[in-house]
Motif scaffolding. Structure first.
Motif, PDB file in Angstrom:
ATOM      1  N   ARG A  45       0.992  -1.073  -0.064  1.00 49.06           N
ATOM      2  CA  ARG A  45      -0.045  -0.121   0.010  1.00 49.06           C
ATOM      3  C   ARG A  45       0.865   1.191  -0.154  1.00 49.06           C
ATOM      4  N   GLU A  46       0.684   2.171  -0.808  1.00 50.35           N
ATOM      5  CA  GLU A  46       1.376   3.334  -0.845  1.00 50.35           C
ATOM      6  C   GLU A  46       0.685   4.654  -1.010  1.00 50.35           C
ATOM      7  N   PHE A  47       1.202   5.622  -0.379  1.00 47.90           N
ATOM      8  CA  PHE A  47       0.818   7.220  -0.377  1.00 47.90           C
ATOM      9  C   PHE A  47       0.614   7.575  -1.725  1.00 47.90           C
ATOM     10  N   VAL A  48      -0.511   8.290  -1.788  1.00 45.87           N
ATOM     11  CA  VAL A  48      -0.951   8.827  -3.085  1.00 45.87           C
ATOM     12  C   VAL A  48      -0.884  10.302  -2.845  1.00 45.87           C
ATOM     13  N   SER A  49      -1.709  10.716  -1.854  1.00 47.79           N
ATOM     14  CA  SER A  49      -1.892  12.269  -1.785  1.00 47.79           C
ATOM     15  C   SER A  49      -2.599  12.482  -0.330  1.00 47.79           C
ATOM     16  N   GLY A  50      -2.187  13.792   0.227  1.00 44.09           N
ATOM     17  CA  GLY A  50      -2.549  14.145   1.462  1.00 44.09           C
ATOM     18  C   GLY A  50      -3.045  15.496   1.700  1.00 44.09           C
ATOM     19  N   LEU A  51      -3.789  15.614   2.698  1.00 42.41           N
ATOM     20  CA  LEU A  51      -4.204  17.177   3.170  1.00 42.41           C
ATOM     21  C   LEU A  51      -4.056  17.395   4.479  1.00 42.41           C
ATOM     22  N   GLY A  52      -3.425  18.469   4.588  1.00 37.79           N
ATOM     23  CA  GLY A  52      -3.034  18.762   6.126  1.00 37.79           C
ATOM     24  C   GLY A  52      -3.904  20.185   6.611  1.00 37.79           C
ATOM     25  N   TRP A  53      -3.382  20.547   7.613  1.00 40.05           N
ATOM     26  CA  TRP A  53      -3.903  22.062   8.072  1.00 40.05           C
ATOM     27  C   TRP A  53      -2.558  22.734   8.270  1.00 40.05           C
ATOM     28  N   PRO A  54      -2.443  24.128   8.019  1.00 39.71           N
ATOM     29  CA  PRO A  54      -3.794  24.997   7.458  1.00 39.71           C
ATOM     30  C   PRO A  54      -4.216  24.318   6.017  1.00 39.71           C
ATOM     31  N   GLU A  55      -5.315  24.786   5.637  1.00 39.93           N
ATOM     32  CA  GLU A  55      -5.738  24.466   4.467  1.00 39.93           C
ATOM     33  C   GLU A  55      -4.758  24.841   3.315  1.00 39.93           C
ATOM     34  N   GLY A  56      -4.974  23.882   2.345  1.00 43.84           N
ATOM     35  CA  GLY A  56      -3.756  24.368   1.219  1.00 43.84           C
ATOM     36  C   GLY A  56      -2.396  23.505   1.222  1.00 43.84           C
ATOM     37  N   ARG A  57      -2.320  22.900   2.550  1.00 39.16           N
ATOM     38  CA  ARG A  57      -1.105  22.010   2.565  1.00 39.16           C
ATOM     39  C   ARG A  57      -1.571  20.600   1.982  1.00 39.16           C
ATOM     40  N   THR A  58      -1.134  20.704   0.500  1.00 36.98           N
ATOM     41  CA  THR A  58      -1.361  19.263  -0.097  1.00 36.98           C
ATOM     42  C   THR A  58      -0.201  18.802  -0.361  1.00 36.98           C
ATOM     43  N   TYR A  59      -0.268  17.601  -0.496  1.00 36.51           N
ATOM     44  CA  TYR A  59       0.847  16.509  -1.009  1.00 36.51           C
ATOM     45  C   TYR A  59       0.373  15.445  -1.893  1.00 36.51           C
ATOM     46  N   TYR A  60       1.446  15.136  -2.805  1.00 40.64           N
ATOM     47  CA  TYR A  60       1.051  14.152  -3.936  1.00 40.64           C
ATOM     48  C   TYR A  60       2.558  13.331  -4.197  1.00 40.64           C
ATOM     49  N   VAL A  61       2.101  12.008  -4.564  1.00 41.53           N
ATOM     50  CA  VAL A  61       3.370  11.201  -4.932  1.00 41.53           C
ATOM     51  C   VAL A  61       3.601  11.817  -6.285  1.00 41.53           C
ATOM     52  N   ASP A  62       4.776  11.510  -6.711  1.00 40.14           N
ATOM     53  CA  ASP A  62       5.300  12.269  -8.065  1.00 40.14           C
ATOM     54  C   ASP A  62       4.484  11.761  -9.287  1.00 40.14           C
ATOM     55  N   SER A  63       4.019  10.570  -9.204  1.00 36.09           N
ATOM     56  CA  SER A  63       3.503   9.842 -10.195  1.00 36.09           C
ATOM     57  C   SER A  63       1.949  10.327 -10.541  1.00 36.09           C
ATOM     58  N   VAL A  64       1.482  11.101  -9.356  1.00 40.31           N
ATOM     59  CA  VAL A  64      -0.040  11.551  -9.812  1.00 40.31           C
ATOM     60  C   VAL A  64      -0.055  13.096  -9.712  1.00 40.31           C
ATOM     61  N   GLN A  65       1.104  13.853  -9.557  1.00 43.59           N
ATOM     62  CA  GLN A  65       1.113  15.391  -9.394  1.00 43.59           C
ATOM     63  C   GLN A  65       0.769  15.783 -10.708  1.00 43.59           C
ATOM     64  N   GLY A  66      -0.113  16.622 -10.743  1.00 43.75           N
ATOM     65  CA  GLY A  66      -0.637  17.441 -11.875  1.00 43.75           C
ATOM     66  C   GLY A  66      -1.905  16.557 -12.345  1.00 43.75           C
ATOM     67  N   ARG A  67      -2.165  15.263 -11.981  1.00 41.43           N
ATOM     68  CA  ARG A  67      -3.306  14.854 -12.475  1.00 41.43           C
ATOM     69  C   ARG A  67      -4.303  14.562 -11.152  1.00 41.43           C
ATOM     70  N   PHE A  68      -3.931  14.495 -10.098  1.00 47.72           N
ATOM     71  CA  PHE A  68      -4.762  14.237  -9.026  1.00 47.72           C
ATOM     72  C   PHE A  68      -4.852  15.641  -8.004  1.00 47.72           C
ATOM     73  N   THR A  69      -6.141  15.745  -7.569  1.00 46.78           N
ATOM     74  CA  THR A  69      -6.385  16.832  -6.693  1.00 46.78           C
ATOM     75  C   THR A  69      -7.148  16.378  -5.482  1.00 46.78           C
ATOM     76  N   VAL A  70      -6.624  16.679  -4.444  1.00 42.47           N
ATOM     77  CA  VAL A  70      -7.163  16.365  -3.020  1.00 42.47           C
ATOM     78  C   VAL A  70      -7.837  17.737  -2.525  1.00 42.47           C
ATOM     79  N   THR A  71      -9.158  17.485  -2.043  1.00 46.36           N
ATOM     80  CA  THR A  71     -10.005  18.652  -1.579  1.00 46.36           C
ATOM     81  C   THR A  71     -10.605  18.091  -0.252  1.00 46.36           C
ATOM     82  N   ARG A  72     -11.253  19.196   0.746  1.00 48.01           N
ATOM     83  CA  ARG A  72     -11.855  18.823   1.787  1.00 48.01           C
ATOM     84  C   ARG A  72     -12.932  19.605   1.713  1.00 48.01           C
ATOM     85  N   ASP A  73     -14.174  18.984   2.106  1.00 49.43           N
ATOM     86  CA  ASP A  73     -15.485  19.743   2.451  1.00 49.43           C
ATOM     87  C   ASP A  73     -15.825  19.564   3.971  1.00 49.43           C
ATOM     88  N   ASN A  74     -15.548  20.639   4.860  1.00 48.33           N
ATOM     89  CA  ASN A  74     -15.731  20.418   6.260  1.00 48.33           C
ATOM     90  C   ASN A  74     -16.878  20.292   6.758  1.00 48.33           C
TER      91      ASN A  74
END
Length: 124
Positions: A45-74
């Motif tokens: 199992r591998e990490f793909v993307s993450g969303l931290g706090w403050p908002e806007g702190r997003t992370y992506y594995v290189d293979s999905v960068q530019g193709r995947f987007t992570v968002t949150r609806d609180n």
């Protein structure tokens, strides 16, 4: 009792898009780090993307960068993973996970709650 429920997986042709949802219940996770992982057959199992706090702190594995987007609806206690330009190598079971902290981690062992997973299959 905390529950995470993923949805939105399915079969799509290469180049297509899917949006995964991860709905949380049992407590709110407005400032918690959320992660998306995936596991392909025979692989770890591998990490793909993450969303931290403050908002806007997003992370992506290189293979999905530019193709995947992570968002949150609180308001809905839900995290999304928009996946565009899908490739056959994106085929896997996708899991969402939550940490009891604001910092995203790429390590599976650092997450406290997990969903059951949703299958994504990309045909060539």
């Amino acid at each position: 009792q905390v529950q995470l429920v993923e949805s939105g997986g399915g079969l799509v042709q290469a180049g297509g898009s899917l949006r995964l949802s991860c709905a949380a219940s049992g407590r709110t996770f407005g400032r918690n780090a959320m992660g998306w992982f995936r596991q392909a057959p025979g692989k770890e199992r591998e990490f793909v993307s993450g969303l931290g706090w403050p908002e806007g702190r997003t992370y992506y594995v290189d293979s999905v960068q530019g193709r995947f987007t992570v968002t949150r609806d609180n308001a809905k206690n839900t995290v999304y993973l928009q996946m565009n330009s899908l490739k056959p190598e994106d085929t896997a079971v996708y899991y969402c996970a939550v940490r009891n902290t604001i910092m995203v981690s790429t390590m599976r062992r650092d997450y406290d709650y997990w969903g059951q997973g949703t299958q994504v299959t990309v045909s060539s």
